[in-house]
Motif scaffolding. Sequence first.
Motif, short mmCIF file in Angstrom:
data_model
loop_
_atom_site.label_atom_id
_atom_site.label_comp_id
_atom_site.label_asym_id
_atom_site.label_seq_id
_atom_site.Cartn_x
_atom_site.Cartn_y
_atom_site.Cartn_z
N THR A 182 -0.97 -0.76 0.46
CA THR A 182 -1.27 -2.09 -0.06
C THR A 182 -0.43 -3.15 0.63
O THR A 182 -0.93 -4.20 1.05
N VAL A 183 0.87 -2.88 0.78
CA VAL A 183 1.77 -3.84 1.41
C VAL A 183 1.41 -4.02 2.87
O VAL A 183 1.30 -5.15 3.37
N PHE A 184 1.22 -2.92 3.60
CA PHE A 184 0.91 -3.03 5.02
C PHE A 184 -0.46 -3.65 5.25
O PHE A 184 -0.65 -4.38 6.23
N ASN A 185 -1.40 -3.39 4.36
CA ASN A 185 -2.71 -4.04 4.48
C ASN A 185 -2.59 -5.55 4.29
O ASN A 185 -3.21 -6.34 4.98
N ALA A 186 -1.75 -5.95 3.32
CA ALA A 186 -1.59 -7.38 3.03
C ALA A 186 -0.88 -8.10 4.16
O ALA A 186 -1.23 -9.23 4.51
N LEU A 187 0.12 -7.45 4.78
CA LEU A 187 0.95 -8.12 5.77
C LEU A 187 0.44 -7.97 7.20
O LEU A 187 0.67 -8.84 8.04
N LEU A 188 -0.27 -6.88 7.48
CA LEU A 188 -0.53 -6.58 8.88
C LEU A 188 -1.93 -6.08 9.18
O LEU A 188 -2.58 -6.57 10.08
N TYR A 189 -2.41 -5.12 8.43
CA TYR A 189 -3.59 -4.37 8.85
C TYR A 189 -4.92 -4.90 8.31
O TYR A 189 -5.98 -4.42 8.70
N LYS A 190 -4.88 -5.85 7.40
CA LYS A 190 -6.09 -6.50 6.89
C LYS A 190 -7.13 -5.48 6.41
O LYS A 190 -8.31 -5.54 6.75
N GLY A 191 -6.68 -4.52 5.62
CA GLY A 191 -7.58 -3.55 5.05
C GLY A 191 -7.86 -2.35 5.92
O GLY A 191 -8.62 -1.46 5.52
N GLN A 192 -7.24 -2.28 7.10
CA GLN A 192 -7.53 -1.19 8.03
C GLN A 192 -6.35 -0.24 8.20
O GLN A 192 -6.28 0.50 9.18
N PHE A 193 -5.42 -0.25 7.25
CA PHE A 193 -4.30 0.68 7.31
C PHE A 193 -4.85 2.10 7.22
O PHE A 193 -5.67 2.40 6.36
N PRO A 194 -4.43 3.00 8.12
CA PRO A 194 -5.02 4.35 8.15
C PRO A 194 -4.85 5.08 6.82
O PRO A 194 -3.80 5.01 6.17
N THR A 195 -5.89 5.79 6.42
CA THR A 195 -5.83 6.60 5.21
C THR A 195 -4.89 7.78 5.45
O THR A 195 -4.94 8.42 6.49
N SER A 196 -4.02 8.04 4.47
CA SER A 196 -3.06 9.13 4.61
C SER A 196 -3.78 10.47 4.68
O SER A 196 -4.69 10.75 3.89
N ASN A 197 -3.38 11.30 5.63
CA ASN A 197 -3.95 12.64 5.74
C ASN A 197 -2.89 13.72 5.54
O ASN A 197 -3.03 14.85 6.00
N VAL A 198 -1.80 13.35 4.86
CA VAL A 198 -0.76 14.32 4.52
C VAL A 198 -0.77 14.53 3.02
O VAL A 198 -1.17 13.65 2.24
N SER A 199 -0.33 15.71 2.59
CA SER A 199 -0.42 16.07 1.17
C SER A 199 0.59 15.34 0.31
O SER A 199 0.35 15.11 -0.87
#
Length: 260
Positions: A182-199
């Motif tokens: 949420t934070v990185f999307n708001a500040l940098l990635y505009k909704g394109q922050f990669p989805t986590s693929n770690v457990s």
Amino acid sequence: QALNYTMANEDTSLECAILSQKNLRILAVNGSGSRSLPLLSCQPKSLTCVDLSQEQLWLAQLRRASLAKFEHADFLKFWGYPPYEDTNTAHRKQLFESLSLESEVATYFSQIFSAHRFHSLLLEGKWENTFRQLARLNRHIVGRACEKLFDFSDLPSQIHYWKNEFPHWRWHLVLRALGSATVFNALLYKGQFPTSNVSTNMFDFYRDTFDRLFHTGVARENYFLQLCFLGGLRFPEGNPHEADATVFNEAKKNLGQTNI
């Protein structure tokens, strides 16, 4: 359009270490140019830099021109790397005006430098600015301990401080507040922050990642840790790969021998 990266979001030393063969044809994601142009030190036959952003490719052209024109000290001064303070803006203006650039590239960066009063552009990308903002909150919550992490020149002393004296409860507050998509999307990635693929969850991921960093390397030798905890570069031993004198001189020597 604002630049996304102006310093280095990845460490090119890994690629340089594995590219032992000469006369290779290298294809590299450009970024700011500081992660692609140091590959010239590997003596490739050709270097192709690609990027979705024309402005980022222009930044690589600016870096290429500065690599060709300047000796190592002036290169560090122009880009604003330690140990040189970012105060002599008149000298940076002279250095910029001495570069041979395509007209659209010269015009673009003339406007940017003028807007910044010829201060260094090294930390003015969206990525670098995001971490500068996060570092402000980090220092506000963690306090003097952020500075203390960089007092050590040997790993055992740093590990002892990290394990026994560093205020981890405050640091964990920072990670819970900032270590999220949420934070990185708001500040940098505009909704394109990669989805986590770690457990593991994001908090555990960042906690374990930083814990590993402080256990495997001296913090002052890591530009990313300087950015996260100090909000900028302060110690030259942590400068990115392009600022290393040997890498710089090898890349400069190979400029005329590599098809870029």
